[in-house]
Design an enzyme around this catalytic site. Structure first.
Site, mmCIF file in Angstrom:
data_model
loop_
_atom_site.group_PDB
_atom_site.id
_atom_site.type_symbol
_atom_site.label_atom_id
_atom_site.label_comp_id
_atom_site.label_asym_id
_atom_site.label_seq_id
_atom_site.Cartn_x
_atom_site.Cartn_y
_atom_site.Cartn_z
ATOM 1 C CG ASP A 51 -34.259 -12.654 -23.319
ATOM 2 O OD1 ASP A 51 -34.284 -13.647 -24.082
ATOM 3 O OD2 ASP A 51 -34.890 -11.615 -23.557
ATOM 4 C CB SER A 52 -34.197 -18.490 -23.413
ATOM 5 O OG SER A 52 -32.806 -18.695 -23.568
ATOM 6 C CG ASP A 90 -30.871 -12.164 -25.577
ATOM 7 O OD1 ASP A 90 -30.995 -11.246 -26.402
ATOM 8 O OD2 ASP A 90 -31.705 -13.099 -25.453
ATOM 9 C CE LYS A 119 -30.745 -13.013 -29.067
ATOM 10 N NZ LYS A 119 -32.119 -12.479 -28.895
ATOM 11 C CD GLU A 121 -36.307 -10.571 -28.560
ATOM 12 O OE1 GLU A 121 -37.500 -10.199 -28.645
ATOM 13 O OE2 GLU A 121 -35.951 -11.529 -27.845
ATOM 14 C CD GLU A 188 -37.217 -17.252 -31.595
ATOM 15 O OE1 GLU A 188 -36.437 -16.381 -31.167
ATOM 16 O OE2 GLU A 188 -37.869 -18.024 -30.865
HETATM 17 O O1 KIV Z 1 -32.998 -15.936 -25.416
HETATM 18 C C1 KIV Z 1 -32.699 -16.795 -26.251
HETATM 19 O O2 KIV Z 1 -32.307 -17.919 -25.939
HETATM 20 C C2 KIV Z 1 -32.811 -16.411 -27.679
HETATM 21 C C3 KIV Z 1 -32.688 -17.496 -28.679
HETATM 22 C C4 KIV Z 1 -33.955 -18.253 -28.735
HETATM 23 C C5 KIV Z 1 -32.274 -16.986 -30.006
HETATM 24 O O3 KIV Z 1 -33.026 -15.274 -27.964
#
Ligand code: KIV
Length: 270
Positions: A51-52, A90, A119, A121, A188
Site C-alpha cells: 500500500d506504499s 497488501d 499481508k 499489519e 519493520e
Molecule cells: O506497503 C509496503 O510497501 C510495505 C513494506 C514497506 C513492507 O508494507
C-alpha cells in the site's frame, strides 16, 4: 563482499519460502505494475504489492487512504507481469478491521487476482483475524514493529524494540502471528537486537525492512531503492540505482533534440 547468486527459475511457493528459513536469505521487493514486475521476475523470491503505492505512485502523504479496489487493480497488473515470484497483496487500512471484513476482502483478493497471499499489519491484537483467514485457506504475511497504517494512532513513525519491555511485546506479537498460522512476518523499523530475538523465537521466516541483516529475508520499496522516490529517504534504504537522475537526463536530452529538430532524424522517420 557480495556474491553472484543464480536467477530464480521455478515458481516460488509458500513451501519454498518456509524451507528457506535458516538456509538462505529471502529477497522481496514491492511492485505496482506489470512493466516493472516483469523486470523483477526471476530476480527475487517475493513481490509485495504494497500500500506504499499510495505514497510513491499516488503522491499521498501516507498509506491510509489506499483502497481495496486500488490494491486489486495493481495486483492484477503485477500478476500479469511476474510469473515466478510469490506475490503478496497488501490489505489496505480498514479492510480487515473485523473478521467478517477481513474474510470478505481477502476473498476478493484471491478471487480477483492471482496473489498467493495477503499481508496485514498488527500483532497479537490481530491474531484472531490472521487465524480466521488462514482457517479459510488464505495465506497471511504478518507485519509487526513500525506499522505505517498505525501512523496516526501511534503519533508518527516510531522505531521499535529499543528496550526490554518493547522487545517482549514484539516477541509476543510474532509468536501470536505464528500460532495463528501466518507463513512469514515482516519486521519493520526495529532495533537489530529485537529483530534477532524475533527471528530466533519463531519458526516462520522474518522479512526485515529497517531491521538489520539478522532477519530471514529483506524487503525494500522498489522506487526507494532505485531512487525514484525523492520526498524523503529513510536510513535503511540503500540506493541501487539513480532512477530520478536517469529520467531527468533522458528528458532533458529529448527536450533539447525536439527543440532543435534533431529528433526525429531520418533513422526514426517513415
Ligand atoms: O506497503 C509496503 O510497501 C510495505 C513494506 C514497506 C513492507 O508494507
Amino acid at each position: 563482499m557480495s556474491i553472484q547468486t543464480p536467477k530464480i527459475e521455478k515458481k516460488v511457493t509458500l513451501t519454498t519460502i518456509a524451507k528457506m528459513k535458516g538456509v538462505e536469505p529471502i529477497t522481496m521487493v514491492t511492485a505496482y505494475d506489470a512493466l516493472f514486475a516483469q523486470l523483477f521476475d526471476g530476480e527475487v523470491e517475493m513481490i509485495l504489492v504494497g500500500d506504499s503505492l499510495n505514497m510513491s505512485f499516488l503522491g499521498k502523504e501516507d498509506t491510509l487512504s489506499a483502497t481495496m479496489d486500488q490494491m486489486i487493480y495493481h495486483t492484477q497488473a503485477v500478476c500479469n507481469g511476474a510469473k515466478l515470484p510469490l506475490i503478496v497483496l497488501d490489505m489496505p487500512f480498514g479492510s480487515y478491521s473485523t473478521v467478517d471484513d477481513a474474510i470478505h476482502n481477502a476473498t476478493r483478493a484471491y478471487r480477483e487476482t492471482n496473489a498467493q497471499a495477503i499481508k496485514i499489519e498488527g500483532g497479537k491484537e490481530r491474531a484472531h483475524i490472521v487465524e480466521a483467514l488462514t482457517q479459510n485457506s488464505i495465506a497471511v504475511l504478518g507485519h509487526i514493529g513500525l506499522m505505517p497504517q498505525f501512523l496516526r494512532s501511534d503519533g508518527g513513525y516510531k522505531i521499535r524494540g529499543k528496550d526490554a519491555e518493547d522487545i517482549k511485546h514484539l516477541l509476543e506479537d510474532a509468536k501470536a502471528l505464528e500460532a495463528a498460522g501466518a507463513f512469514a512476518v515482516v519486521v519493520e523499523g526495529v532495533k537489530k537486537e529485537a529483530a534477532l530475538a524475533i527471528t530466533e523465537a519463531i519458526n516462520i521466516p522474518t522479512i526485515g525492512i529497517g531491521a538489520g541483516n539478522v532477519t530471514d529475508g529483506q524487503v525494500l520499496v522498489w522506487s526507494d531503492m532505485f531512487d525514484f522516490f525523492e520526498a524523503f529517504t529513510p536510513k535503511f534504504v540503500k540506493k541501487y540505482g539513480k532512477g530520478a537522475q536517469m529520467i531527468r537526463e533522458g528528458l532533458s536530452a529529448y527536450r533539447d533534440e525536439v527543440k532543435s529538430r534533431e529528433f526525429p532524424s531520418e533513422a526514426y522517420t517513415y
